[in-house]
Design a protein around this motif. Structure first.
Motif, PDB file in Angstrom:
ATOM      1  N   THR A   1       0.833  -1.206   0.000  1.00 42.03           N
ATOM      2  CA  THR A   1       0.000   0.000   0.000  1.00 42.03           C
ATOM      3  C   THR A   1       0.867   1.255   0.000  1.00 42.03           C
ATOM      4  O   THR A   1       0.516   2.262  -0.627  1.00 42.03           O
TER       5      THR A   1
ATOM      6  N   ALA B   1       2.002   1.823  -3.483  1.00 39.13           N
ATOM      7  CA  ALA B   1       0.914   2.344  -4.308  1.00 39.13           C
ATOM      8  C   ALA B   1       0.716   3.840  -4.076  1.00 39.13           C
ATOM      9  O   ALA B   1       0.474   4.599  -5.027  1.00 39.13           O
ATOM     10  N   ARG B   2       0.832   4.270  -2.828  1.00 40.04           N
ATOM     11  CA  ARG B   2       0.665   5.700  -2.532  1.00 40.04           C
ATOM     12  C   ARG B   2       1.833   6.518  -3.079  1.00 40.04           C
ATOM     13  O   ARG B   2       1.648   7.607  -3.632  1.00 40.04           O
TER      14      ARG B   2
ATOM     15  N   ARG C   1       0.154   4.667  -8.218  1.00 40.40           N
ATOM     16  CA  ARG C   1      -0.392   3.578  -9.041  1.00 40.40           C
ATOM     17  C   ARG C   1      -1.295   2.703  -8.169  1.00 40.40           C
ATOM     18  O   ARG C   1      -0.852   1.772  -7.521  1.00 40.40           O
ATOM     19  N   ARG C   2      -2.575   3.036  -8.189  1.00 40.67           N
ATOM     20  CA  ARG C   2      -3.513   2.277  -7.380  1.00 40.67           C
ATOM     21  C   ARG C   2      -3.627   0.823  -7.839  1.00 40.67           C
ATOM     22  O   ARG C   2      -4.027  -0.062  -7.081  1.00 40.67           O
TER      23      ARG C   2
ATOM     24  N   LEU D   1      -2.540  -2.212  -5.756  1.00 37.77           N
ATOM     25  CA  LEU D   1      -3.349  -2.790  -4.683  1.00 37.77           C
ATOM     26  C   LEU D   1      -4.020  -4.093  -5.102  1.00 37.77           C
ATOM     27  O   LEU D   1      -4.396  -4.893  -4.248  1.00 37.77           O
TER      28      LEU D   1
ATOM     29  N   HIS E   1      -7.743  -5.816  -1.965  1.00 39.49           N
ATOM     30  CA  HIS E   1      -8.315  -4.717  -2.736  1.00 39.49           C
ATOM     31  C   HIS E   1      -8.392  -5.112  -4.207  1.00 39.49           C
ATOM     32  O   HIS E   1      -7.672  -5.996  -4.672  1.00 39.49           O
TER      33      HIS E   1
ATOM     34  N   HIS F   1      -8.585  -3.472  -8.281  1.00 37.43           N
ATOM     35  CA  HIS F   1      -8.181  -2.288  -9.047  1.00 37.43           C
ATOM     36  C   HIS F   1      -9.371  -1.606  -9.705  1.00 37.43           C
ATOM     37  O   HIS F   1      -9.531  -0.383  -9.628  1.00 37.43           O
TER      38      HIS F   1
ATOM     39  N   GLN G   1      -7.680   3.630  -1.054  1.00 37.80           N
ATOM     40  CA  GLN G   1      -7.166   4.796  -1.774  1.00 37.80           C
ATOM     41  C   GLN G   1      -8.216   5.415  -2.692  1.00 37.80           C
ATOM     42  O   GLN G   1      -7.939   5.801  -3.835  1.00 37.80           O
ATOM     43  N   TRP G   2      -9.449   5.502  -2.137  1.00 40.20           N
ATOM     44  CA  TRP G   2     -10.531   6.214  -2.813  1.00 40.20           C
ATOM     45  C   TRP G   2     -10.787   7.527  -2.086  1.00 40.20           C
ATOM     46  O   TRP G   2     -10.712   7.593  -0.865  1.00 40.20           O
TER      47      TRP G   2
END
Length: 337
Positions: free
Chosen positions: A46, A49-50, A54-55, A58, A218, A220, A321-322
């Motif tokens: 995670t 990704a942050r 690049r989500r 996840l 999670h 994508h 990450q929404w």
């Protein structure tokens, strides 16, 4: 002398794996060993990704955590039995040479024993070590069985999660879109957000109670993302509960209770989140669509009474990450400037 005591940490490793298997697969929870594996792997992925923005990274949480868990169980069991056999010189002999097995030979012997291959290139000359060889082989069989017991329900639960997320995505997406579309475009109107979803929500809730680590998985694509659509449904039900002038849809309380249960399981899995309680929504477009709602002050008071639930919903969306506006707001109209 120290070598002869290696059976102690070896035995502890094997027992730790067995306890973790039982807790994870049979006692509806997450074992300490599994949690110790999941947390750093999840934090690393995670965080990446942050940092990269690049989500899509996840979407690798599920395979990474599953593979990490299975690897940890296998390696600890393998190393534990290796230390047990290695602690006593001469416990294992080469079947042809008759010389004591080296550490590498012992590691090889344990590997094919717990995998139940039984190659026989190295043997145990004494009855005690032969019995332990059988025990190690049985342990390996149980390890394989529990690994299957661990993976199969995850695949089933992920299917249920995606089915619920896809249903909500097509009904919305977003809290106010769920309300507006149910009101204007569904034969059961607002009941489609309560009684129609109750059974599906109960199944997903039960799966997360049994396997809380599912909250670390999670997806994508937005249409598959339960951590986007469940907060949207929770926010929609709170809006209906606090702003409707007439009776609320039948089953709203039960549906909201299932959502509350899932957010509590989420918080136990992830720990308290620093995210704030989200701001109250602007219901102008719902009123413009013909919904008769209470004054904003009544809704704000109701949402304040459910601030803890809304904070957990925000935390769930944040973990995926929404943004909260993706959860709560209506999408812009096509002719919006």
């Amino acid at each position: 002398m120290l070598r002869q005591l290696l059976w102690i940490p070896g035995t502890l490793m094997v027992l730790a794996v067995m306890v973790d298997l039982i807790v994870t697969c049979l006692q509806s929870g997450e074992g300490r060993l599994g949690r110790a594996v999941h947390r750093p792997l999840y934090a690393a992925l995670t965080g990446a990704a942050r940092l990269t923005g690049r989500r899509a990274l996840l979407s690798w949480t599920a395979p990474l955590l599953i593979l990490g868990t299975l690897t940890a169980w296998t390696l600890l069991c393998w190393l534990g039995w290796t230390l047990i056999f290695w602690s006593q010189p001469g416990s294992l002999l080469g079947s042809e040479s008759g010389t004591p097995a080296t550490f590498a030979g012992t590691l090889y012997f344990v590997g094919y024993t717990i995998s139940t291959l039984g190659l026989g290139e190295i043997t145990a000359p004494l009855p005690f070590w032969r019995v332990l060889t059988a025990v190690a082989s049985i342990n390996g069989f149980f390890l394989l069985t529990f690994a299957i017991t661990f993976v199969v329900p995850i695949a089933q639960a992920r299917g249920d999660r995606r089915r619920l997320a896809l249903h909500l995505h097509r009904a919305g997406p977003g809290a106010q879109a769920l309300i507006l579309n149910a009101h204007t475009d569904h034969d059961r109107s607002l009941l489609s957000l309560t009684s129609d979803l109750h059974t599906m929500l109960n199944d997903v809730d039960a799966a997360h109670l049994n396997s809380p680590y599912l909250h670390r998985f999670h997806d994508h694509d937005p249409q598959d993302a339960l951590d986007l659509h469940l907060p949207a449904l929770g926010e929609a039900l709170l809006i209906l509960q606090g702003s409707m002038t007439g009776p609320v849809p039948h089953g709203l309380g039960r549906t909201l209770a299932s959502i509350d249960s899932m957010t509590r399981t989420f918080e136990r899995t992830h720990g308290p989140s620093p995210v704030p309680v989200p701001p109250p929504p602007d219901l102008t477009r719902l009123r413009d669509a013909g919904l008769i709602l209470k004054p904003d002050a009544d809704l704000h008071a109701h949402l304040h009474a459910h601030a803890d639930l809304r904070r957990r919903l925000h935390a769930m969306a944040h973990a995926g990450q929404w943004r909260w506006d993706e959860v709560a707001e209506l999408p812009p109209t096509p002719d919006a400037a």
